[in-house]
Design an enzyme around this catalytic site. Structure first.
Site, PDB file in Angstrom:
ATOM      1  N   ALA A   1       0.831  -1.153   0.068  1.00  0.00           N
ATOM      2  CA  ALA A   1      -0.007  -0.117  -0.086  1.00  0.00           C
ATOM      3  C   ALA A   1       0.900   1.210   0.037  1.00  0.00           C
ATOM      4  CB  ALA A   1      -0.898  -0.078   0.961  1.00  0.00           C
TER       5      ALA A   1
ATOM      6  N   SER B   1       0.268   4.048  -3.048  1.00  0.00           N
ATOM      7  CA  SER B   1      -0.463   4.837  -3.655  1.00  0.00           C
ATOM      8  C   SER B   1      -1.495   5.431  -2.783  1.00  0.00           C
ATOM      9  CB  SER B   1      -1.357   4.416  -4.947  1.00  0.00           C
ATOM     10  OG  SER B   1      -0.334   3.938  -5.569  1.00  0.00           O
TER      11      SER B   1
ATOM     12  N   GLY C   1       0.091   9.421  -6.733  1.00  0.00           N
ATOM     13  CA  GLY C   1       0.182   8.168  -7.644  1.00  0.00           C
ATOM     14  C   GLY C   1       1.577   8.147  -8.075  1.00  0.00           C
TER      15      GLY C   1
ATOM     16  N   GLU D   1       2.355  -0.009 -10.833  1.00  0.00           N
ATOM     17  CA  GLU D   1       3.477  -0.120 -10.639  1.00  0.00           C
ATOM     18  C   GLU D   1       4.458   1.084 -11.487  1.00  0.00           C
ATOM     19  OE1 GLU D   1       5.309  -3.517  -9.514  1.00  0.00           O
ATOM     20  OE2 GLU D   1       3.555  -4.497  -8.905  1.00  0.00           O
TER      21      GLU D   1
ATOM     22  N   SER E   1       3.811   4.304 -17.809  1.00  0.00           N
ATOM     23  CA  SER E   1       4.724   4.289 -18.793  1.00  0.00           C
ATOM     24  C   SER E   1       5.687   5.473 -18.951  1.00  0.00           C
ATOM     25  CB  SER E   1       4.130   4.122 -20.304  1.00  0.00           C
ATOM     26  OG  SER E   1       3.748   2.926 -20.440  1.00  0.00           O
TER      27      SER E   1
HETATM   28  N1  CAA Z   1      16.001   2.069  -5.176  1.00  0.00           N
HETATM   29  C1  CAA Z   1      16.666   2.696  -4.314  1.00  0.00           C
HETATM   30  N2  CAA Z   1      16.467   4.122  -3.961  1.00  0.00           N
HETATM   31  C2  CAA Z   1      15.802   4.943  -4.991  1.00  0.00           C
HETATM   32  C3  CAA Z   1      15.307   4.468  -6.314  1.00  0.00           C
HETATM   33  C4  CAA Z   1      15.487   2.616  -6.211  1.00  0.00           C
HETATM   34  N3  CAA Z   1      14.989   1.993  -7.407  1.00  0.00           N
HETATM   35  N4  CAA Z   1      14.679   5.316  -7.020  1.00  0.00           N
HETATM   36  C5  CAA Z   1      15.150   6.306  -6.385  1.00  0.00           C
HETATM   37  N5  CAA Z   1      15.696   6.139  -5.139  1.00  0.00           N
HETATM   38  C6  CAA Z   1      16.035   6.928  -4.211  1.00  0.00           C
HETATM   39  C7  CAA Z   1      16.811   8.010  -4.857  1.00  0.00           C
HETATM   40  O1  CAA Z   1      18.097   7.809  -4.821  1.00  0.00           O
HETATM   41  C8  CAA Z   1      16.436   9.425  -3.583  1.00  0.00           C
HETATM   42  O2  CAA Z   1      17.417   9.139  -2.706  1.00  0.00           O
HETATM   43  P1  CAA Z   1      18.744  10.249  -2.430  1.00  0.00           P
HETATM   44  O3  CAA Z   1      17.882  11.674  -2.180  1.00  0.00           O
HETATM   45  O4  CAA Z   1      19.213   9.789  -1.268  1.00  0.00           O
HETATM   46  O5  CAA Z   1      19.101  10.101  -3.817  1.00  0.00           O
HETATM   47  C9  CAA Z   1      15.182   8.953  -3.202  1.00  0.00           C
HETATM   48  O6  CAA Z   1      14.944   7.541  -3.424  1.00  0.00           O
HETATM   49  C10 CAA Z   1      13.928   9.684  -3.735  1.00  0.00           C
HETATM   50  O7  CAA Z   1      14.213   9.545  -5.186  1.00  0.00           O
HETATM   51  P2  CAA Z   1      13.602  10.680  -6.399  1.00  0.00           P
HETATM   52  O8  CAA Z   1      14.401  11.928  -6.040  1.00  0.00           O
HETATM   53  O9  CAA Z   1      14.170  10.032  -7.701  1.00  0.00           O
HETATM   54  O10 CAA Z   1      12.293  10.559  -6.064  1.00  0.00           O
HETATM   55  P3  CAA Z   1      10.854  11.223  -6.682  1.00  0.00           P
HETATM   56  O11 CAA Z   1       9.895  11.767  -5.945  1.00  0.00           O
HETATM   57  O12 CAA Z   1      11.224  12.199  -7.862  1.00  0.00           O
HETATM   58  O13 CAA Z   1      10.103   9.974  -7.541  1.00  0.00           O
HETATM   59  C11 CAA Z   1       9.806   8.137  -8.854  1.00  0.00           C
HETATM   60  C12 CAA Z   1      10.671   8.892  -8.122  1.00  0.00           C
HETATM   61  C13 CAA Z   1      10.628   7.267  -9.691  1.00  0.00           C
HETATM   62  C14 CAA Z   1       8.875   9.010  -9.878  1.00  0.00           C
HETATM   63  C15 CAA Z   1       8.911   7.314  -8.169  1.00  0.00           C
HETATM   64  O14 CAA Z   1       8.143   8.181  -7.159  1.00  0.00           O
HETATM   65  C16 CAA Z   1       8.201   6.379  -8.654  1.00  0.00           C
HETATM   66  O15 CAA Z   1       8.446   5.396  -8.911  1.00  0.00           O
HETATM   67  N6  CAA Z   1       6.638   6.682  -8.777  1.00  0.00           N
HETATM   68  C17 CAA Z   1       5.765   5.668  -9.340  1.00  0.00           C
HETATM   69  C18 CAA Z   1       4.996   5.035  -8.275  1.00  0.00           C
HETATM   70  C19 CAA Z   1       4.690   3.543  -8.374  1.00  0.00           C
HETATM   71  O16 CAA Z   1       5.462   2.891  -9.194  1.00  0.00           O
HETATM   72  N7  CAA Z   1       3.713   3.082  -7.751  1.00  0.00           N
HETATM   73  C20 CAA Z   1       3.375   1.711  -7.907  1.00  0.00           C
HETATM   74  C21 CAA Z   1       2.476   1.305  -6.668  1.00  0.00           C
HETATM   75  S1  CAA Z   1       2.310  -0.512  -6.483  1.00  0.00           S
HETATM   76  C22 CAA Z   1       1.281  -1.174  -7.868  1.00  0.00           C
HETATM   77  O17 CAA Z   1       1.040  -0.189  -8.795  1.00  0.00           O
HETATM   78  C23 CAA Z   1       0.986  -2.389  -7.685  1.00  0.00           C
HETATM   79  C24 CAA Z   1       0.141  -2.587  -8.636  1.00  0.00           C
HETATM   80  O18 CAA Z   1      -0.529  -1.995  -9.435  1.00  0.00           O
HETATM   81  C25 CAA Z   1      -0.122  -4.186  -9.053  1.00  0.00           C
HETATM   82  P1  FAD Z   2      -1.146  10.067 -12.043  1.00  0.00           P
HETATM   83  O1  FAD Z   2       0.097  10.032 -11.131  1.00  0.00           O
HETATM   84  O2  FAD Z   2      -2.189  11.143 -11.621  1.00  0.00           O
HETATM   85  O3  FAD Z   2      -0.800  10.073 -13.593  1.00  0.00           O
HETATM   86  C1  FAD Z   2      -1.935  10.519 -14.510  1.00  0.00           C
HETATM   87  C2  FAD Z   2      -0.966  10.747 -15.815  1.00  0.00           C
HETATM   88  O4  FAD Z   2      -0.059  11.521 -15.758  1.00  0.00           O
HETATM   89  C3  FAD Z   2      -0.225   9.497 -16.067  1.00  0.00           C
HETATM   90  O5  FAD Z   2      -0.475   9.076 -17.664  1.00  0.00           O
HETATM   91  C4  FAD Z   2       1.205   9.571 -15.837  1.00  0.00           C
HETATM   92  O6  FAD Z   2       1.963   8.930 -16.366  1.00  0.00           O
HETATM   93  C5  FAD Z   2       1.058  11.296 -15.929  1.00  0.00           C
HETATM   94  N1  FAD Z   2       2.367  11.645 -15.467  1.00  0.00           N
HETATM   95  C6  FAD Z   2       2.169  11.934 -13.885  1.00  0.00           C
HETATM   96  N2  FAD Z   2       3.457  12.458 -13.391  1.00  0.00           N
HETATM   97  C7  FAD Z   2       4.301  12.517 -14.698  1.00  0.00           C
HETATM   98  C8  FAD Z   2       5.546  13.013 -15.164  1.00  0.00           C
HETATM   99  N3  FAD Z   2       6.253  13.361 -14.129  1.00  0.00           N
HETATM  100  N4  FAD Z   2       6.071  13.205 -16.285  1.00  0.00           N
HETATM  101  C9  FAD Z   2       5.111  12.573 -17.097  1.00  0.00           C
HETATM  102  N5  FAD Z   2       3.873  12.181 -17.018  1.00  0.00           N
HETATM  103  C10 FAD Z   2       3.491  12.209 -15.881  1.00  0.00           C
HETATM  104  N6  FAD Z   2      -0.918   1.227  -5.943  1.00  0.00           N
HETATM  105  C11 FAD Z   2      -0.399   0.610  -4.824  1.00  0.00           C
HETATM  106  O7  FAD Z   2       0.304   1.238  -4.187  1.00  0.00           O
HETATM  107  N7  FAD Z   2      -0.758  -0.738  -4.440  1.00  0.00           N
HETATM  108  C12 FAD Z   2      -1.223  -1.577  -5.439  1.00  0.00           C
HETATM  109  O8  FAD Z   2      -1.383  -2.566  -5.115  1.00  0.00           O
HETATM  110  C13 FAD Z   2      -1.862  -0.678  -6.591  1.00  0.00           C
HETATM  111  N8  FAD Z   2      -2.608  -1.626  -7.285  1.00  0.00           N
HETATM  112  C14 FAD Z   2      -3.215  -1.009  -8.473  1.00  0.00           C
HETATM  113  C15 FAD Z   2      -4.096  -1.869  -9.278  1.00  0.00           C
HETATM  114  C16 FAD Z   2      -4.889  -1.111 -10.149  1.00  0.00           C
HETATM  115  C17 FAD Z   2      -5.677  -2.025 -11.253  1.00  0.00           C
HETATM  116  C18 FAD Z   2      -4.457   0.263 -10.468  1.00  0.00           C
HETATM  117  C19 FAD Z   2      -5.173   0.933 -11.639  1.00  0.00           C
HETATM  118  C20 FAD Z   2      -3.504   1.077  -9.673  1.00  0.00           C
HETATM  119  C21 FAD Z   2      -2.985   0.358  -8.684  1.00  0.00           C
HETATM  120  N9  FAD Z   2      -2.026   1.067  -7.764  1.00  0.00           N
HETATM  121  C22 FAD Z   2      -1.676   0.475  -6.798  1.00  0.00           C
HETATM  122  C23 FAD Z   2      -1.773   2.438  -8.134  1.00  0.00           C
HETATM  123  C24 FAD Z   2      -1.046   2.739  -9.587  1.00  0.00           C
HETATM  124  O9  FAD Z   2       0.385   2.621  -9.131  1.00  0.00           O
HETATM  125  C25 FAD Z   2      -1.206   4.191  -9.662  1.00  0.00           C
HETATM  126  O10 FAD Z   2      -2.369   4.073 -10.418  1.00  0.00           O
HETATM  127  C26 FAD Z   2      -0.071   4.677 -10.651  1.00  0.00           C
HETATM  128  O11 FAD Z   2       1.117   4.798  -9.936  1.00  0.00           O
HETATM  129  C27 FAD Z   2      -0.337   5.812 -11.492  1.00  0.00           C
HETATM  130  O12 FAD Z   2      -0.807   6.950 -10.511  1.00  0.00           O
HETATM  131  P2  FAD Z   2      -2.169   7.631 -10.733  1.00  0.00           P
HETATM  132  O13 FAD Z   2      -3.281   6.763 -11.125  1.00  0.00           O
HETATM  133  O14 FAD Z   2      -2.546   8.497  -9.389  1.00  0.00           O
HETATM  134  O15 FAD Z   2      -1.757   8.680 -12.009  1.00  0.00           O
END
Ligand code: CAA
Ligand code: FAD
Length: 378
Positions: free
Chosen positions: A120, A122, A127, A362, A365
């Site tokens: 957990a 997001s 997001g 996760e 793109s």
């Molecule tokens: N491993 C270890 N450390 C890392 C890292 C990595 N892969 N990436 C960044 N860090 C560290 C950085 O080095 C930084 O530390 P320092 O300040 O010491 O250098 C710190 O983390 C913060 O990094 P950033 O400044 O790069 O952070 P940011 O706020 O600019 O965000 C981001 C980076 C890549 C955009 C990140 O916020 C991100 O990945 N966003 C997407 C969120 C996401 O993927 N959510 C998934 C939810 S789970 C899910 O979705 C499950 C499902 O659906 C099934």
């Molecule tokens: P936003 O962040 O609002 O993004 C909207 C649009 O803006 C996207 O196209 C995005 O790429 C774009 N955008 C945002 N920032 C930038 C940037 N810096 N540059 C260019 N474009 C940008 N989360 C969990 O923690 N745990 C889970 O188990 C989990 N499961 C999920 C399952 C499903 C089916 C879905 C739909 C989502 C799940 N998520 C989970 C959340 C998921 O990781 C987020 O939906 C995802 O990271 C995108 O966040 P958002 O939906 O808030 O979109």
């Protein structure tokens, strides 16, 4: 592939063919799959694939795990995402950062499939910018009180234990990405409230819910590692998690290709099977090539991970390429089926819907491209 890898891939393939594929359409319609499937995955060892044997896991390498996950996704993407989240995120975070007591307490039942895990991170307003999360943990005697809400949580109510990221810094002293802790939270904890279940376009049988923490007490024994490093642990976990999603996307695409090959062979127009038309052959060839390239990138990243390399760049590349590939392949599959591809009676309609979210969760793109570009300059 080694003998062991072939055996495990075939076990996953047989399970997917026998127990998942025949039900995928019904589970999609009902937006639910039975809990027994999780139990069966556990019995086969598929919920502890990356965990060492000492914690009741199979102790397999990443390559083998991802091969199995692709096969499960070929059968049903909703089951695969539950499996991917469990294997890649909460279990790996506990393995990497947990104390010995925490590993004993949580990993063993998780590896056996008695406890399904989730992750957990997001929130509704955090997001892509996950470090902006607002759920707050307040230190008290013997533990922490958690308040806040999380959005989109896979397995959030269906599952048993979540690793939850919450702020441990204070409103007076915000520390950004370094002010977040990771907490191990069983879903039956008092104050853990399961909210709305999302009515999704695809992967409908996978549970995605909002959750709320309402004055929820979590003992110190359930804090993972350093209280200010939870976000970093989460990003490290996502390096592996994104490989799981890449394998899952490959499985969806592979299934769409197989259906397309069969259909193009059976469907006749202008007095011949449509596979005889070059226009169809080129589509099938492009689909197969995209899948093979995606799979190779997944395996390249897996091997690097197993060799102990940091795989942020490769993992984002694999997730980006395989998920966009899955969207490409399933779009082409609908085209191969013509009008029949557009109706629910044929499976490619569902596969098209299932593929889309792999480009979003996760890390969308755009975020994968951001990570890749940052890594190129590192
Ligand atoms: N491993 C270890 N450390 C890392 C890292 C990595 N892969 N990436 C960044 N860090 C560290 C950085 O080095 C930084 O530390 P320092 O300040 O010491 O250098 C710190 O983390 C913060 O990094 P950033 O400044 O790069 O952070 P940011 O706020 O600019 O965000 C981001 C980076 C890549 C955009 C990140 O916020 C991100 O990945 N966003 C997407 C969120 C996401 O993927 N959510 C998934 C939810 S789970 C899910 O979705 C499950 C499902 O659906 C099934
Ligand atoms: P936003 O962040 O609002 O993004 C909207 C649009 O803006 C996207 O196209 C995005 O790429 C774009 N955008 C945002 N920032 C930038 C940037 N810096 N540059 C260019 N474009 C940008 N989360 C969990 O923690 N745990 C889970 O188990 C989990 N499961 C999920 C399952 C499903 C089916 C879905 C739909 C989502 C799940 N998520 C989970 C959340 C998921 O990781 C987020 O939906 C995802 O990271 C995108 O966040 P958002 O939906 O808030 O979109």
């Amino acid at each position: 592939m080694t003998e062991e890898q072939l055996q495990i891939r075939d076990l996953a393939r047989d399970f997917a063919e026998g127990e998942l594929r025949p039900h995928a359409e019904e589970w999609d319609r009902e937006a639910h799959f039975p809990r027994e499937i999780i139990q069966k995955l556990g019995e086969l060892g598929f919920l502890g694939m990356l965990l060492p044997e000492e914690y009741d896991g199979l102790g397999l390498d990443t390559s083998t795990y991802l091969m199995a996950l692709e096969e499960i996704a070929r059968g049903d993407a909703s089951v695969a995402v539950a499996m991917s989240v469990h294997n890649s995120l909460p279990t790996q975070m506990i393995l990497a950062h947990g104390s010995e007591e925490q590993k004993e307490r949580w990993l063993k039942p998780m590896a056996r499939g008695e406890m399904l895990g989730g992750f957990a991170l997001s929130e509704a307003d955090a997001g892509s910018d996950a470090a902006a999360l607002a759920a707050q943990a307040r230190k008290v005697d013997g533990g922490w009180i958690l308040n806040g809400t999380k959005a989109w949580i896979t397995n959030g109510g269906f599952g048993d234990v979540m690793v939850c990221m919450c702020r441990t810094d204070t409103p007076e002293n915000r520390r950004g990405a370094k002010g977040i802790g990771a907490f191990i939270v069983p879903t039956n904890t008092e104050g853990y409230v399961v909210g709305k279940k999302e009515d999704k376009m695809g992967q409908r049988a996978s549970e995605t819910v909002g959750i709320a923490f309402q004055e929820m007490f979590v003992p110190d024994a359930q804090l993972l590692g350093d209280p200010s490093m939870g976000f970093i642990y989460a990003l490290q976990g996502l390096d592996g998690g994104r490989l799981g999603i890449a394998a899952l996307a490959t499985g969806i695409a592979q299934s769409a290709l197989e259906h397309s090959l069969r259909y193009a062979d059976e469907r006749r127009q202008f007095g011949t099977a449509i596979r005889e038309f070059q226009g169809m052959q080129f589509k099938l060839a492009d689909m197969a090539t995209r899948i093979e390239a995606g799979r190779s990138l997944v395996q390249r990243a897996a091997q690097a991970k197993d060799a102990g390399e940091k795989v942020s760049r490769l993992s984002s590349m694999a997730k980006l390429f395989a998920s966009e590939g899955a969207m490409y392949v399933t779009t082409q599959a609908v085209q191969v089926f013509g009008g029949y591809g557009y109706v629910k009676e044929y499976p490619v309609e569902r596969l098209f819907r299932d593929a889309k979210v792999t480009e979003i969760y996760e890390g969308a793109s755009e975020i994968q491209r951001t990570v890749i570009a940052r890594e190129l300059y590192r």
